[in-house]
Every structure is written in structure tokens, then in C-alpha cells.
Write an enzyme that holds these catalytic residues in place. Structure first.
Site, short mmCIF file in Angstrom:
data_model
loop_
_atom_site.label_atom_id
_atom_site.label_comp_id
_atom_site.label_asym_id
_atom_site.label_seq_id
_atom_site.Cartn_x
_atom_site.Cartn_y
_atom_site.Cartn_z
N ARG A 54 0.88 -1.19 0.00
CA ARG A 54 0.00 0.00 0.00
C ARG A 54 0.90 1.22 0.00
O ARG A 54 1.70 1.41 0.93
CB ARG A 54 -0.90 0.01 1.24
CG ARG A 54 -1.60 1.34 1.44
CD ARG A 54 -2.70 1.30 2.47
NE ARG A 54 -3.85 0.60 1.94
CZ ARG A 54 -5.08 0.65 2.48
NH1 ARG A 54 -5.28 1.35 3.57
NH2 ARG A 54 -6.08 -0.01 1.93
N HIS A 105 -7.32 1.05 -6.38
CA HIS A 105 -7.48 0.14 -5.22
C HIS A 105 -8.09 -1.17 -5.75
O HIS A 105 -9.23 -1.50 -5.44
CB HIS A 105 -8.38 0.80 -4.17
CG HIS A 105 -8.33 0.16 -2.82
ND1 HIS A 105 -7.51 -0.92 -2.52
CD2 HIS A 105 -9.00 0.45 -1.66
CE1 HIS A 105 -7.69 -1.25 -1.25
NE2 HIS A 105 -8.57 -0.46 -0.72
N GLN A 121 -9.81 -3.92 -3.49
CA GLN A 121 -11.14 -3.54 -3.00
C GLN A 121 -12.20 -3.88 -4.06
O GLN A 121 -13.29 -4.34 -3.74
CB GLN A 121 -11.17 -2.04 -2.70
CG GLN A 121 -12.51 -1.56 -2.18
CD GLN A 121 -12.80 -2.03 -0.78
OE1 GLN A 121 -11.97 -1.89 0.10
NE2 GLN A 121 -13.97 -2.61 -0.56
N ASP A 150 -17.30 7.16 -1.42
CA ASP A 150 -16.06 6.97 -0.66
C ASP A 150 -15.73 8.31 -0.02
O ASP A 150 -16.32 9.34 -0.39
CB ASP A 150 -14.94 6.50 -1.62
CG ASP A 150 -13.62 6.24 -0.90
OD1 ASP A 150 -13.63 5.96 0.32
OD2 ASP A 150 -12.56 6.33 -1.55
N CYS A 200 -16.29 1.44 0.60
CA CYS A 200 -15.12 0.61 0.92
C CYS A 200 -14.70 0.75 2.38
O CYS A 200 -14.02 -0.12 2.92
CB CYS A 200 -13.96 0.95 0.00
SG CYS A 200 -13.26 2.60 0.24
N ARG A 211 -13.19 -8.76 1.39
CA ARG A 211 -11.77 -8.48 1.15
C ARG A 211 -10.96 -9.77 1.38
O ARG A 211 -10.03 -10.09 0.63
CB ARG A 211 -11.26 -7.37 2.08
CG ARG A 211 -11.88 -6.00 1.86
CD ARG A 211 -11.50 -5.41 0.52
NE ARG A 211 -10.05 -5.30 0.36
CZ ARG A 211 -9.30 -4.32 0.86
NH1 ARG A 211 -9.87 -3.32 1.52
NH2 ARG A 211 -7.99 -4.30 0.65
N1 NVA Z 1 -9.98 6.66 -1.18
C1 NVA Z 1 -9.63 6.23 0.16
C2 NVA Z 1 -9.77 4.74 0.28
C3 NVA Z 1 -9.47 4.20 1.64
C4 NVA Z 1 -9.59 2.71 1.71
C5 NVA Z 1 -8.20 6.65 0.47
O1 NVA Z 1 -7.33 6.52 -0.40
O2 NVA Z 1 -7.95 7.13 1.57
N1 CP Z 2 -11.17 -0.28 2.45
C1 CP Z 2 -9.89 -0.32 2.89
O1 CP Z 2 -8.95 -0.53 2.15
O2 CP Z 2 -9.77 -0.15 4.25
P1 CP Z 2 -8.43 0.04 5.06
O3 CP Z 2 -7.88 1.39 4.73
O4 CP Z 2 -8.84 -0.07 6.51
O5 CP Z 2 -7.46 -1.05 4.68
#
Ligand code: NVA
Ligand code: CP
Length: 312
Positions: A102, A129, A132, A225, A265, A293
Site C-alpha cells: 500500500r 485500489h 477492493q 467513498d 469501501c 476483502r
Molecule cells: N480513497 C480512500 C480509500 C481508503 C480505503 C483513500 O485513499 O484514503
Molecule cells: N477499504 C480499505 O482498504 O480499508 P483500510 O484502509 O482499513 O485497509
């Protein structure tokens, strides 16, 4: 040997996406049936950004597959300042079966994947992502029986990882994807162009809207989101102002199909991108989505390791 990676939703073909989703359903029904990591072999799971769901589902999933998860926080490693992604991968590949990461820039993932012989999985970048989306598509299949031909509307930041991944993966799954956002928050043109090309094979489509009500009309799946993705915190005030009209409310849900489902998500900011009565209401499937997930990522790892071992 050509190693397969999962860096964006279209790193796999639509047929491969469907195969992985079939496998995810099988693994959900029979959770300990696949042990490709028995030994145990280790999978490195690296976090430059915070996580709850991704961290837990990869750790549990790797253990379910007979393996051992190695969770690495970048702040306490050499990656992210002192050492390049390519050098990090060269070190890890001699000891781990796969690398899950990540991060911020998509280019870091590409650099890591180009320099290694083990599969690299995008566990969220600024741009996509895709893990997801596998979970979301599994959830839609479970609640709707299929993804083919359904209409999915995403509200909010179309430039975000989730916006881009819905455009690509949704079209790959044969869906009609609508993105409702202000013009300045529309998905990147190159991502939409890639989805348009894929749509010709799958029968899906992508349509961009600025009008929230038009985008809701008859939709089967309503999604939003956070308006402030990780890394965008400095833009918070501007984003709350710019995206304020793109909230999923009960009034908006009433314009969608009667049996529409709501997805997110997570984590969610109730009262901002979605009202509490929607996300906590009867049409919401967010807890199934979060659980999926686990099943979807296990299927992805099984599939990537099969490709790796068949090619060896
Ligand atoms: N769009 C959000 C998704 C979190 C799972 C982010 O990147 O923070
Ligand atoms: N939806 C998602 O990726 O959640 P986290 O940021 O908690 O991993």
C-alpha cells in the site's frame, strides 16, 4: 519466466477477473481448502499508509492459505527514503512468495514489479485500489446474482483510487459505470479511455455526470467513498466545499432502483459523503463488502501463485 502482478484492475483480463471471483466464492464456501503457502511460505505486506481492513484481511488470508504474513510499516523500514522499491524487491524476493504494498505513487509499484520475480499486489495507491474492487464485485455478485449489465453509480472524488478502480473493474465486469462528480473531480481521461476500450469486449460502459439526480436514476448499485483520501489531508477544506453536493442521501437512494444496494469501501465519514441512515440502513451491504476483502484477496493470491508456478 513472466511473473504476473496485480498493479491496477486491468492487470488481468475480464475473463481472469471472472475466474478469480469464481475462486473467491469457492474459498468463501470452503475457507481452508487451498494451501499454496504451506511451509509456511511468507508474504510481505508493506504499508506506507494506514489500514485496518487491508492489513487484517491479508494477514488472515495468508494464514488461511498456510502461509505466514510479514507486516512491514514503512516508517520503520528502509523503504521510502533510504532504499528504492526495486532494491527492496530484490532483497525480499529471495525470502517471500509475494509482495503486497500500500503506497502513494503508482510508479513505485511499477518500479517494484519491474525489478522482481515474485508477484507484486497493489494494496491501494493514489490511483487505484484493485483489491477492493475484487471484493466489491464479489459482493455485487452475491446480492444481485451477476454484475453483467448492472448500473453502478459512484459519487464523489472521481480522481481517487476508488473512482478509477470502479471505472476500470466495473466495465471489465460488464457493468454500466456512472461517475457523479464536479468537473474538476472527474476520473482521469486516460483511465476512462482504457475503460472505453475494455467496454467494447464486455458490453459495459462509462458515463460521467455532474448532476447527482441524473446519475442515480434506476441505478442498481450506489457507491461513495471519503472525500478526503489519504495524502489529500491538506486539501480537506476545499474538498468538503467542492464535493458537498455529492453526498448519498435517502432522497438520492429513492431515485435508484427499488432493490438498489449501497456500498462503501470504508472507512466512512457519516454525514459527509453518506448519511448515516443510508450507510446503516437496509440497503447497505458494507459489512459483507468488508468481509469479502478476505475471500477475494485469498483467491487473487492463489491465482497469482498458480500462474507463477505453472510458468516456472
Ligand atoms: N480513497 C480512500 C480509500 C481508503 C480505503 C483513500 O485513499 O484514503
Ligand atoms: N477499504 C480499505 O482498504 O480499508 P483500510 O484502509 O482499513 O485497509
Amino acid at each position: 519466466m513472466t511473473t504476473r502482478h496485480f498493479l491496477r484492475d486491468d492487470s488481468i483480463t475480464p475473463a481472469e477477473q471472472s475466474e478469480i471471483l469464481d475462486l473467491a466464492a469457492e474459498l468463501k464456501a470452503d475457507r481452508w481448502s487451498e494451501k499454496p503457502l504451506s511451509g509456511p511460505e511468507t508474504v510481505a505486506v508493506i504499508f506506507d499508509k494506514s489500514s485496518t481492513r487491508t492489513r487484517v484481511s491479508f494477514a488472515v488470508g495468508i494464514a488461511d492459505l498456510g502461509g505466514s504474513p510479514l507486516i512491514i510499516t514503512t516508517a520503520s523500514s528502509q523503504l521510502g527514503g533510504k532504499e528504492t522499491p526495486a532494491d527492496t524487491a530484490r532483497v525480499l524476493e529471495r525470502q517471500v512468495a509475494a509482495i503486497v504494498w500500500r503506497t502513494y505513487a503508482q510508479s513505485g509499484l511499477e518500479e517494484m514489479a519491474a525489478g522482481t520475480t515474485v508477484p507484486v499486489v497493489n494494496a491501494l495507491s493514489d490511483d487505484f485500489h484493485p483489491c477492493q474492487l475484487l471484493a466489491d464485485l464479489l459482493t455485487i455478485r452475491e446480492h444481485k446474482g451477476t454484475t453483467q449489465g448492472l448500473t453502478l453509480t459512484f459519487y464523489g472524488d472521481g480522481t481517487s483510487n476508488m473512482g478509477h478502480s470502479y471505472v476500470l473493474a466495473g466495465v471489465m465486469a460488464g457493468m454500466h459505470v456512472r461517475v457523479a462528480s464536479p468537473e474538476d473531480y472527474a476520473p482521469r481521461a486516460d483511465v476512462v479511455a482504457d475503460a472505453d476500450r475494455i467496454a467494447q469486449q464486455t458490453g459495459g460502459s462509462v458515463t460521467l455526470f455532474t448532476d447527482v439526480n441524473e446519475a442515480a436514476a434506476g441505478a442498481d448499485v450506489m457507491i461513495t467513498d471519503t472525500w478526503v483520501s489519504m495524502g489529500k489531508e491538506e486539501e480537506k477544506l476545499a474538498r468538503l466545499r467542492d464535493l458537498g453536493d455529492y453526498k448519498v442521501t435517502s432522497e438520492l437512494m429513492a431515485l435508484a432502483a427499488d432493490d438498489a444496494i449501497f456500498m462503501h469501501c470504508l472507512p466512512a465519514d457519516r454525514g459527509y459523503e453518506v448519511d448515516a441512515e443510508v450507510i446503516d440502513g437496509e440497503q447497505s451491504v458494507i459489512w459483507d463488502e468488508a468481509e469479502n476483502r478476505l475471500h477475494a484477496q485469498k483467491a487473487l493470491l492463489v491465482w497469482l501463485l498458480r500462474q507463477q508456478r505453472q510458468a516456472a
